[in-house]
Design a protein around this motif. Structure first.
Motif, PDB file in Angstrom:
ATOM      1  N   LYS A   1       1.404   0.748 -11.069  1.00  0.00           N
ATOM      2  CA  LYS A   1       0.155   1.418 -10.715  1.00  0.00           C
ATOM      3  C   LYS A   1       0.378   2.491  -9.660  1.00  0.00           C
ATOM      4  CE  LYS A   1      -2.903  -2.380 -12.040  1.00  0.00           C
ATOM      5  NZ  LYS A   1      -3.878  -3.405 -11.600  1.00  0.00           N
ATOM      6  N   ALA A   2       1.261   2.238  -8.707  1.00  0.00           N
ATOM      7  CA  ALA A   2       1.564   3.247  -7.687  1.00  0.00           C
ATOM      8  C   ALA A   2       2.204   4.481  -8.330  1.00  0.00           C
ATOM      9  CB  ALA A   2       2.490   2.655  -6.624  1.00  0.00           C
ATOM     10  N   ALA A   3       3.095   4.242  -9.287  1.00  0.00           N
ATOM     11  CA  ALA A   3       3.727   5.364  -9.979  1.00  0.00           C
ATOM     12  C   ALA A   3       2.690   6.169 -10.763  1.00  0.00           C
ATOM     13  CB  ALA A   3       4.808   4.845 -10.927  1.00  0.00           C
ATOM     14  N   LYS A   4       1.768   5.479 -11.390  1.00  0.00           N
ATOM     15  CA  LYS A   4       0.724   6.168 -12.161  1.00  0.00           C
ATOM     16  C   LYS A   4      -0.156   7.013 -11.249  1.00  0.00           C
ATOM     17  CE  LYS A   4      -2.616   5.279 -15.860  1.00  0.00           C
ATOM     18  NZ  LYS A   4      -3.235   4.232 -16.722  1.00  0.00           N
ATOM     19  N   MET A   5      -0.446   6.501 -10.049  1.00  0.00           N
ATOM     20  CA  MET A   5      -1.260   7.257  -9.092  1.00  0.00           C
ATOM     21  C   MET A   5      -0.601   8.577  -8.712  1.00  0.00           C
ATOM     22  SD  MET A   5      -2.309   4.283  -6.398  1.00  0.00           S
ATOM     23  CE  MET A   5      -3.004   2.726  -6.924  1.00  0.00           C
ATOM     24  N   MET A   6       0.730   8.577  -8.668  1.00  0.00           N
ATOM     25  CA  MET A   6       1.456   9.786  -8.267  1.00  0.00           C
ATOM     26  C   MET A   6       1.785  10.685  -9.449  1.00  0.00           C
ATOM     27  SD  MET A   6       4.020   8.603  -5.201  1.00  0.00           S
ATOM     28  CE  MET A   6       4.577   7.034  -5.842  1.00  0.00           C
ATOM     29  N   GLY A   7       1.302  10.310 -10.634  1.00  0.00           N
ATOM     30  CA  GLY A   7       1.555  11.120 -11.814  1.00  0.00           C
ATOM     31  C   GLY A   7       2.956  10.959 -12.356  1.00  0.00           C
ATOM     32  N   LEU A   8       3.558   9.796 -12.104  1.00  0.00           N
ATOM     33  CA  LEU A   8       4.907   9.522 -12.582  1.00  0.00           C
ATOM     34  C   LEU A   8       4.854   8.740 -13.892  1.00  0.00           C
ATOM     35  CD1 LEU A   8       6.398   8.485  -9.126  1.00  0.00           C
ATOM     36  CD2 LEU A   8       6.490  10.739 -10.224  1.00  0.00           C
ATOM     37  N   GLY A   9       5.999   8.420 -14.443  1.00  0.00           N
ATOM     38  CA  GLY A   9       6.060   7.761 -15.740  1.00  0.00           C
ATOM     39  C   GLY A   9       5.982   6.251 -15.661  1.00  0.00           C
TER      40      GLY A   9
ATOM     41  N   GLY B   1      -4.384  -4.518  -2.000  1.00  0.00           N
ATOM     42  CA  GLY B   1      -4.668  -3.706  -0.818  1.00  0.00           C
ATOM     43  C   GLY B   1      -3.597  -2.656  -0.580  1.00  0.00           C
ATOM     44  N   LEU B   2      -2.359  -3.011  -0.863  1.00  0.00           N
ATOM     45  CA  LEU B   2      -1.259  -2.057  -0.720  1.00  0.00           C
ATOM     46  C   LEU B   2      -1.425  -0.912  -1.711  1.00  0.00           C
ATOM     47  CD1 LEU B   2       1.460  -1.400   0.604  1.00  0.00           C
ATOM     48  CD2 LEU B   2       2.557  -2.834  -1.128  1.00  0.00           C
ATOM     49  N   LYS B   3      -1.874  -1.256  -2.901  1.00  0.00           N
ATOM     50  CA  LYS B   3      -2.139  -0.238  -3.920  1.00  0.00           C
ATOM     51  C   LYS B   3      -3.240   0.722  -3.458  1.00  0.00           C
ATOM     52  CE  LYS B   3      -4.647  -1.619  -7.197  1.00  0.00           C
ATOM     53  NZ  LYS B   3      -5.150  -2.436  -8.315  1.00  0.00           N
ATOM     54  N   THR B   4      -4.295   0.170  -2.856  1.00  0.00           N
ATOM     55  CA  THR B   4      -5.383   1.001  -2.338  1.00  0.00           C
ATOM     56  C   THR B   4      -4.894   1.897  -1.209  1.00  0.00           C
ATOM     57  OG1 THR B   4      -6.989  -0.708  -2.931  1.00  0.00           O
ATOM     58  CG2 THR B   4      -7.691   0.951  -1.330  1.00  0.00           C
ATOM     59  N   TYR B   5      -4.061   1.361  -0.333  1.00  0.00           N
ATOM     60  CA  TYR B   5      -3.511   2.155   0.773  1.00  0.00           C
ATOM     61  C   TYR B   5      -2.685   3.318   0.222  1.00  0.00           C
ATOM     62  CZ  TYR B   5      -1.782   2.961   5.517  1.00  0.00           C
ATOM     63  OH  TYR B   5      -1.508   3.516   6.739  1.00  0.00           O
TER      64      TYR B   5
ATOM     65  N   THR C   1      -3.377   7.322   0.745  1.00  0.00           N
ATOM     66  CA  THR C   1      -2.336   8.204   1.264  1.00  0.00           C
ATOM     67  C   THR C   1      -2.166   9.423   0.366  1.00  0.00           C
ATOM     68  OG1 THR C   1      -1.178   6.306   2.241  1.00  0.00           O
ATOM     69  CG2 THR C   1       0.090   8.341   1.938  1.00  0.00           C
ATOM     70  N   ILE C   2      -2.204   9.194  -0.929  1.00  0.00           N
ATOM     71  CA  ILE C   2      -2.101  10.303  -1.884  1.00  0.00           C
ATOM     72  C   ILE C   2      -3.285  11.254  -1.711  1.00  0.00           C
ATOM     73  CG2 ILE C   2      -2.169  10.887  -4.351  1.00  0.00           C
ATOM     74  CD1 ILE C   2      -0.690   8.198  -4.831  1.00  0.00           C
ATOM     75  N   ALA C   3      -4.476  10.677  -1.540  1.00  0.00           N
ATOM     76  CA  ALA C   3      -5.671  11.506  -1.340  1.00  0.00           C
ATOM     77  C   ALA C   3      -5.557  12.336  -0.062  1.00  0.00           C
ATOM     78  CB  ALA C   3      -6.913  10.621  -1.291  1.00  0.00           C
TER      79      ALA C   3
END
Length: 349
Positions: free
Chosen positions: A168-176, A213-217, A221-223
Protein backbone atom coordinates in the motif's frame (compact mmCIF):
# COMPACT_ATOMS: atom_id res chain seq x y z
CA UNK A 1 9.06 -41.34 1.98
CA UNK A 2 8.53 -39.23 -1.14
CA UNK A 3 5.82 -36.57 -1.09
CA UNK A 4 4.55 -34.41 -3.92
CA UNK A 5 3.68 -30.91 -2.69
CA UNK A 6 1.18 -28.56 -4.33
CA UNK A 7 0.84 -24.88 -3.40
CA UNK A 8 -1.90 -22.66 -4.91
CA UNK A 9 -2.98 -20.42 -2.05
CA UNK A 10 -2.60 -17.07 -3.85
CA UNK A 11 -0.51 -15.88 -6.78
CA UNK A 12 2.16 -18.57 -7.13
CA UNK A 13 1.72 -22.09 -8.47
CA UNK A 14 4.30 -24.24 -6.71
CA UNK A 15 5.07 -27.94 -7.13
CA UNK A 16 7.86 -29.98 -5.56
CA UNK A 17 8.87 -33.47 -4.51
CA UNK A 18 10.51 -33.97 -1.13
CA UNK A 19 12.17 -37.19 0.00
CA UNK A 20 12.67 -37.68 3.74
CA UNK A 21 16.02 -39.37 3.01
CA UNK A 22 17.35 -37.50 -0.03
CA UNK A 23 15.78 -34.05 0.45
CA UNK A 24 14.38 -31.96 -2.41
CA UNK A 25 14.22 -34.05 -5.60
CA UNK A 26 12.58 -31.46 -7.83
CA UNK A 27 10.69 -28.20 -7.74
CA UNK A 28 9.04 -25.66 -10.03
CA UNK A 29 7.31 -22.37 -9.44
CA UNK A 30 5.24 -20.08 -11.62
CA UNK A 31 4.67 -16.56 -10.35
CA UNK A 32 1.65 -14.51 -11.40
CA UNK A 33 3.21 -11.19 -10.36
CA UNK A 34 3.46 -9.81 -13.88
CA UNK A 35 -0.20 -10.59 -14.54
CA UNK A 36 -1.48 -9.03 -11.31
CA UNK A 37 0.88 -6.02 -11.48
CA UNK A 38 -1.27 -4.57 -14.26
CA UNK A 39 -4.13 -4.36 -11.75
CA UNK A 40 -2.10 -3.13 -8.78
CA UNK A 41 -2.76 -6.28 -6.74
CA UNK A 42 -4.01 -9.86 -6.84
CA UNK A 43 -7.27 -10.46 -8.72
CA UNK A 44 -8.70 -13.71 -7.24
CA UNK A 45 -10.54 -14.91 -10.34
CA UNK A 46 -7.48 -14.40 -12.55
CA UNK A 47 -5.35 -16.21 -9.99
CA UNK A 48 -7.64 -19.25 -9.97
CA UNK A 49 -7.77 -19.47 -13.75
CA UNK A 50 -4.00 -19.25 -14.04
CA UNK A 51 -3.54 -22.03 -11.46
CA UNK A 52 -5.80 -24.26 -13.57
CA UNK A 53 -3.61 -23.69 -16.62
CA UNK A 54 -0.26 -24.06 -14.88
CA UNK A 55 -0.65 -26.77 -12.25
CA UNK A 56 -0.69 -30.08 -14.15
CA UNK A 57 2.09 -29.04 -16.58
CA UNK A 58 4.21 -28.12 -13.54
CA UNK A 59 3.49 -31.49 -11.92
CA UNK A 60 4.57 -33.24 -15.12
CA UNK A 61 7.69 -31.06 -15.31
CA UNK A 62 8.76 -31.78 -11.74
CA UNK A 63 8.12 -35.51 -12.01
CA UNK A 64 10.13 -35.66 -15.23
CA UNK A 65 13.04 -33.64 -13.83
CA UNK A 66 13.12 -35.85 -10.73
CA UNK A 67 12.88 -38.94 -12.97
CA UNK A 68 9.95 -40.25 -10.97
CA UNK A 69 6.84 -42.19 -11.91
CA UNK A 70 3.55 -42.05 -9.99
CA UNK A 71 4.47 -45.37 -8.39
CA UNK A 72 7.50 -43.67 -6.79
CA UNK A 73 5.30 -41.23 -4.84
CA UNK A 74 4.13 -42.15 -1.33
CA UNK A 75 1.73 -39.26 -0.77
CA UNK A 76 0.53 -35.87 -1.95
CA UNK A 77 0.40 -32.78 0.26
CA UNK A 78 -1.54 -29.70 -0.76
CA UNK A 79 -2.33 -26.29 0.69
CA UNK A 80 -5.87 -26.31 2.09
CA UNK A 81 -5.73 -22.82 3.61
CA UNK A 82 -5.57 -20.05 4.43
CA UNK A 83 -5.71 -18.25 1.11
CA UNK A 84 -8.00 -17.39 -1.77
CA UNK A 85 -10.84 -19.92 -1.79
CA UNK A 86 -10.92 -20.40 -5.56
CA UNK A 87 -7.15 -20.77 -5.81
CA UNK A 88 -7.11 -23.26 -2.93
CA UNK A 89 -9.82 -25.35 -4.58
CA UNK A 90 -7.72 -25.72 -7.74
CA UNK A 91 -4.82 -27.25 -5.81
CA UNK A 92 -7.00 -29.34 -3.52
CA UNK A 93 -9.02 -30.79 -6.39
CA UNK A 94 -5.92 -31.65 -8.40
CA UNK A 95 -4.17 -33.19 -5.39
CA UNK A 96 -7.15 -35.33 -4.38
CA UNK A 97 -7.68 -36.47 -7.97
CA UNK A 98 -4.03 -37.41 -8.48
CA UNK A 99 -3.93 -39.19 -5.13
CA UNK A 100 -7.01 -41.22 -5.99
CA UNK A 101 -5.62 -42.14 -9.40
CA UNK A 102 -2.17 -43.01 -8.07
CA UNK A 103 -3.49 -44.91 -5.06
CA UNK A 104 -1.67 -42.82 -2.46
CA UNK A 105 -2.88 -40.70 0.48
CA UNK A 106 -3.47 -36.97 0.14
CA UNK A 107 -2.96 -34.65 3.10
CA UNK A 108 -4.24 -31.11 3.66
CA UNK A 109 -1.49 -28.75 4.85
CA UNK A 110 -1.74 -25.37 6.52
CA UNK A 111 -0.05 -22.75 4.35
CA UNK A 112 1.54 -20.90 7.27
CA UNK A 113 2.81 -24.12 8.83
CA UNK A 114 4.64 -24.66 5.55
CA UNK A 115 6.33 -21.27 5.96
CA UNK A 116 7.06 -21.91 9.64
CA UNK A 117 8.78 -25.22 8.90
CA UNK A 118 10.73 -24.04 5.83
CA UNK A 119 13.84 -23.00 7.84
CA UNK A 120 14.08 -26.63 9.03
CA UNK A 121 15.13 -27.51 5.47
CA UNK A 122 18.45 -25.69 5.90
CA UNK A 123 21.71 -27.33 6.98
CA UNK A 124 21.74 -25.40 10.27
CA UNK A 125 18.09 -26.19 11.01
CA UNK A 126 16.73 -25.11 14.39
CA UNK A 127 15.00 -27.54 16.72
CA UNK A 128 11.79 -27.11 18.71
CA UNK A 129 10.96 -25.13 20.76
CA UNK A 130 11.48 -21.74 19.14
CA UNK A 131 9.72 -18.45 18.50
CA UNK A 132 8.41 -18.02 14.95
CA UNK A 133 7.91 -14.69 13.22
CA UNK A 134 5.67 -15.24 10.22
CA UNK A 135 5.68 -12.09 8.15
CA UNK A 136 4.17 -11.88 4.68
CA UNK A 137 1.61 -10.06 2.57
CA UNK A 138 -1.27 -11.68 4.41
CA UNK A 139 0.09 -12.46 7.88
CA UNK A 140 2.22 -10.95 10.62
CA UNK A 141 2.33 -13.24 13.64
CA UNK A 142 4.57 -14.25 16.51
CA UNK A 143 4.15 -17.83 17.71
CA UNK A 144 5.60 -20.07 20.38
CA UNK A 145 6.39 -23.21 18.36
CA UNK A 146 6.79 -26.10 20.80
CA UNK A 147 6.59 -28.99 18.35
CA UNK A 148 5.07 -30.08 15.06
CA UNK A 149 1.52 -28.75 15.08
CA UNK A 150 1.95 -27.31 18.58
CA UNK A 151 1.81 -23.55 17.96
CA UNK A 152 0.65 -20.93 20.44
CA UNK A 153 -0.13 -17.41 19.24
CA UNK A 154 1.83 -14.70 21.06
CA UNK A 155 0.80 -11.72 18.95
CA UNK A 156 -0.45 -10.73 15.51
CA UNK A 157 -1.33 -7.72 13.42
CA UNK A 158 -4.66 -6.16 14.35
CA UNK A 159 -5.06 -4.73 10.83
CA UNK A 160 -2.70 -4.78 7.84
CA UNK A 161 0.05 -7.37 7.62
CA UNK A 162 3.57 -5.99 7.14
CA UNK A 163 3.76 -7.12 3.52
CA UNK A 164 0.37 -5.58 2.79
CA UNK A 165 1.55 -2.31 4.32
CA UNK A 166 4.58 -2.32 2.01
CA UNK A 167 2.31 -2.85 -0.99
CA UNK A 168 0.00 0.00 0.00
CA UNK A 169 2.87 2.40 0.72
CA UNK A 170 4.34 1.67 -2.70
CA UNK A 171 0.97 2.28 -4.34
CA UNK A 172 0.67 5.64 -2.55
CA UNK A 173 3.97 6.72 -4.09
CA UNK A 174 2.93 5.61 -7.57
CA UNK A 175 5.25 2.62 -7.57
CA UNK A 176 4.63 -0.91 -8.84
CA UNK A 177 3.49 -4.20 -7.32
CA UNK A 178 4.57 -5.99 -5.20
CA UNK A 179 5.72 -3.10 -3.07
CA UNK A 180 8.16 -4.78 -0.66
CA UNK A 181 11.10 -5.34 -3.03
CA UNK A 182 10.58 -1.94 -4.67
CA UNK A 183 10.58 -0.05 -1.37
CA UNK A 184 13.60 -2.00 -0.12
CA UNK A 185 15.56 -1.15 -3.25
CA UNK A 186 14.63 2.54 -3.00
CA UNK A 187 15.43 2.62 0.71
CA UNK A 188 19.08 1.84 -0.03
CA UNK A 189 19.38 5.34 -1.53
CA UNK A 190 17.25 7.15 1.06
CA UNK A 191 18.39 9.69 3.64
CA UNK A 192 17.77 8.10 7.07
CA UNK A 193 17.70 11.51 8.76
CA UNK A 194 15.06 13.26 6.66
CA UNK A 195 11.88 11.53 7.90
CA UNK A 196 11.10 9.63 11.08
CA UNK A 197 8.00 7.44 11.02
CA UNK A 198 6.30 6.10 14.18
CA UNK A 199 6.93 2.60 15.53
CA UNK A 200 3.32 1.46 16.08
CA UNK A 201 2.32 -0.16 19.38
CA UNK A 202 5.87 -0.31 20.70
CA UNK A 203 5.10 2.17 23.49
CA UNK A 204 2.79 -0.29 25.24
CA UNK A 205 3.23 -3.86 26.50
CA UNK A 206 2.21 -6.84 24.42
CA UNK A 207 3.17 -8.55 21.19
CA UNK A 208 0.43 -7.43 18.81
CA UNK A 209 1.16 -5.32 15.74
CA UNK A 210 -0.64 -2.53 13.87
CA UNK A 211 0.49 -1.06 10.57
CA UNK A 212 -2.57 0.92 9.46
CA UNK A 213 -1.45 4.06 11.35
CA UNK A 214 1.99 3.82 9.77
CA UNK A 215 0.32 3.66 6.38
CA UNK A 216 -1.66 6.82 7.19
CA UNK A 217 1.50 8.59 8.36
CA UNK A 218 3.13 7.68 5.04
CA UNK A 219 0.15 9.10 3.13
CA UNK A 220 0.33 12.36 5.12
CA UNK A 221 4.07 12.63 4.44
CA UNK A 222 3.48 12.22 0.72
CA UNK A 223 0.78 14.91 0.86
CA UNK A 224 3.18 17.27 2.68
CA UNK A 225 5.61 16.81 -0.20
CA UNK A 226 2.96 17.93 -2.69
CA UNK A 227 1.34 14.57 -3.48
CA UNK A 228 2.52 11.47 -5.32
CA UNK A 229 2.77 13.23 -8.69
CA UNK A 230 5.12 15.86 -7.24
CA UNK A 231 7.55 13.42 -5.59
CA UNK A 232 11.11 13.44 -6.85
CA UNK A 233 13.15 10.25 -7.01
CA UNK A 234 14.95 11.34 -3.83
CA UNK A 235 11.63 12.03 -2.08
CA UNK A 236 10.50 8.50 -2.84
CA UNK A 237 13.80 7.05 -1.66
CA UNK A 238 13.69 9.03 1.61
CA UNK A 239 10.07 8.03 2.33
CA UNK A 240 10.85 4.41 1.47
CA UNK A 241 13.81 4.46 3.88
CA UNK A 242 11.71 5.89 6.72
CA UNK A 243 8.88 3.45 6.07
CA UNK A 244 11.12 0.38 5.93
CA UNK A 245 13.03 1.47 9.04
CA UNK A 246 9.76 1.83 10.96
CA UNK A 247 8.46 -1.61 9.95
CA UNK A 248 11.78 -3.31 10.62
CA UNK A 249 12.33 -1.71 14.02
CA UNK A 250 8.76 -2.51 15.07
CA UNK A 251 9.25 -6.17 14.17
CA UNK A 252 12.62 -6.29 15.96
CA UNK A 253 11.23 -4.76 19.16
CA UNK A 254 8.37 -7.27 19.27
CA UNK A 255 10.71 -10.19 18.54
CA UNK A 256 12.99 -9.17 21.38
CA UNK A 257 10.00 -9.10 23.72
CA UNK A 258 8.85 -12.53 22.53
CA UNK A 259 12.28 -14.03 23.18
CA UNK A 260 12.34 -12.56 26.68
CA UNK A 261 8.81 -13.84 27.36
CA UNK A 262 9.42 -17.42 26.20
CA UNK A 263 13.07 -17.86 27.10
CA UNK A 264 13.69 -19.80 23.88
CA UNK A 265 17.09 -19.67 22.26
CA UNK A 266 16.05 -19.58 18.61
CA UNK A 267 13.95 -17.29 16.45
CA UNK A 268 12.62 -18.59 13.15
CA UNK A 269 11.58 -16.00 10.58
CA UNK A 270 9.63 -17.02 7.48
CA UNK A 271 7.28 -15.63 4.85
CA UNK A 272 7.88 -13.25 1.96
CA UNK A 273 9.03 -10.28 4.08
CA UNK A 274 11.63 -12.50 5.78
CA UNK A 275 13.76 -12.02 2.64
CA UNK A 276 14.19 -8.33 3.55
CA UNK A 277 17.91 -7.78 4.05
CA UNK A 278 17.54 -4.90 6.51
CA UNK A 279 15.22 -6.98 8.70
CA UNK A 280 17.64 -9.91 8.72
CA UNK A 281 20.57 -7.66 9.61
CA UNK A 282 18.72 -5.82 12.39
CA UNK A 283 17.45 -9.03 13.98
CA UNK A 284 20.95 -10.49 13.98
CA UNK A 285 22.30 -7.27 15.48
CA UNK A 286 19.60 -6.94 18.13
CA UNK A 287 19.36 -10.59 19.18
CA UNK A 288 22.58 -12.28 18.15
CA UNK A 289 24.89 -10.75 20.72
CA UNK A 290 22.40 -10.77 23.57
CA UNK A 291 21.78 -8.11 26.21
CA UNK A 292 21.68 -7.87 29.98
CA UNK A 293 18.06 -9.07 29.92
CA UNK A 294 18.38 -11.55 27.05
CA UNK A 295 20.82 -14.34 26.22
CA UNK A 296 22.15 -14.49 22.63
CA UNK A 297 19.47 -15.71 20.24
CA UNK A 298 20.01 -17.76 17.11
CA UNK A 299 18.07 -16.27 14.17
CA UNK A 300 17.09 -18.76 11.45
CA UNK A 301 15.37 -18.28 8.13
CA UNK A 302 15.00 -20.14 4.82
CA UNK A 303 17.01 -19.50 1.67
CA UNK A 304 15.53 -16.61 -0.37
CA UNK A 305 13.71 -18.82 -2.91
CA UNK A 306 11.85 -20.55 -0.06
CA UNK A 307 10.71 -17.31 1.59
CA UNK A 308 7.87 -16.73 -0.86
CA UNK A 309 5.11 -19.29 -1.48
CA UNK A 310 6.48 -22.54 -2.94
CA UNK A 311 5.74 -26.22 -3.30
CA UNK A 312 8.81 -27.34 -1.35
CA UNK A 313 7.51 -26.10 2.00
CA UNK A 314 4.18 -27.89 1.45
CA UNK A 315 5.85 -31.16 0.42
CA UNK A 316 8.14 -30.90 3.45
CA UNK A 317 5.34 -30.16 5.93
CA UNK A 318 3.28 -32.99 4.47
CA UNK A 319 6.21 -35.39 4.65
CA UNK A 320 6.81 -34.60 8.33
CA UNK A 321 3.16 -35.17 9.15
CA UNK A 322 2.88 -38.37 7.12
CA UNK A 323 6.09 -39.71 8.66
CA UNK A 324 4.51 -39.07 12.07
CA UNK A 325 1.56 -41.23 11.07
CA UNK A 326 -1.01 -38.65 9.98
CA UNK A 327 -3.35 -39.91 7.26
CA UNK A 328 -6.14 -38.48 5.14
CA UNK A 329 -9.56 -38.88 6.73
CA UNK A 330 -11.78 -39.06 3.63
CA UNK A 331 -11.93 -38.20 -0.06
CA UNK A 332 -13.79 -34.94 0.46
CA UNK A 333 -12.36 -31.70 -0.95
CA UNK A 334 -12.45 -28.93 1.65
CA UNK A 335 -10.47 -25.70 1.91
CA UNK A 336 -10.44 -22.87 4.44
CA UNK A 337 -9.88 -19.29 3.32
CA UNK A 338 -9.37 -18.41 7.01
CA UNK A 339 -7.63 -20.91 9.24
CA UNK A 340 -5.89 -19.88 12.48
CA UNK A 341 -2.60 -21.71 12.84
CA UNK A 342 -3.29 -22.20 16.54
CA UNK A 343 -6.18 -24.55 15.65
CA UNK A 344 -3.75 -27.24 14.52
CA UNK A 345 -3.21 -30.12 16.90
CA UNK A 346 0.19 -31.37 18.08
CA UNK A 347 1.54 -34.31 16.13
CA UNK A 348 3.12 -37.13 18.10
CA UNK A 349 6.24 -38.87 16.88
Amino acid sequence: MRVLGIETSCDETGVAVYDTEAGILGQALHSQIAMHARHGGVVPELASRDHIQRLIPLVEQVMAEAQLAPTDIDGIAYTAGPGLAGALLVGASAARTLAFGWGVPALAVHHMEGHLLAPLLEDDAPTFPFVALLVSGGHTQLLDARGLGDYHLLGESLDDAAGEAFDKAAKMMGLGYPGGPIISALAEHGDPERFTFPRPMTDRPGLDFSFSGLKTYCLNTIAACGGAAALSDQDRADIARAFEEAVVETLVIKCRRAMQQTGHGSLVMAGGVSANRRLRARLAEALGSGTRALAPVRVCYPRPQLCTDNGVMIAFAGALRMAAGEQQQDLGIAVRARWPLSELQPVAG
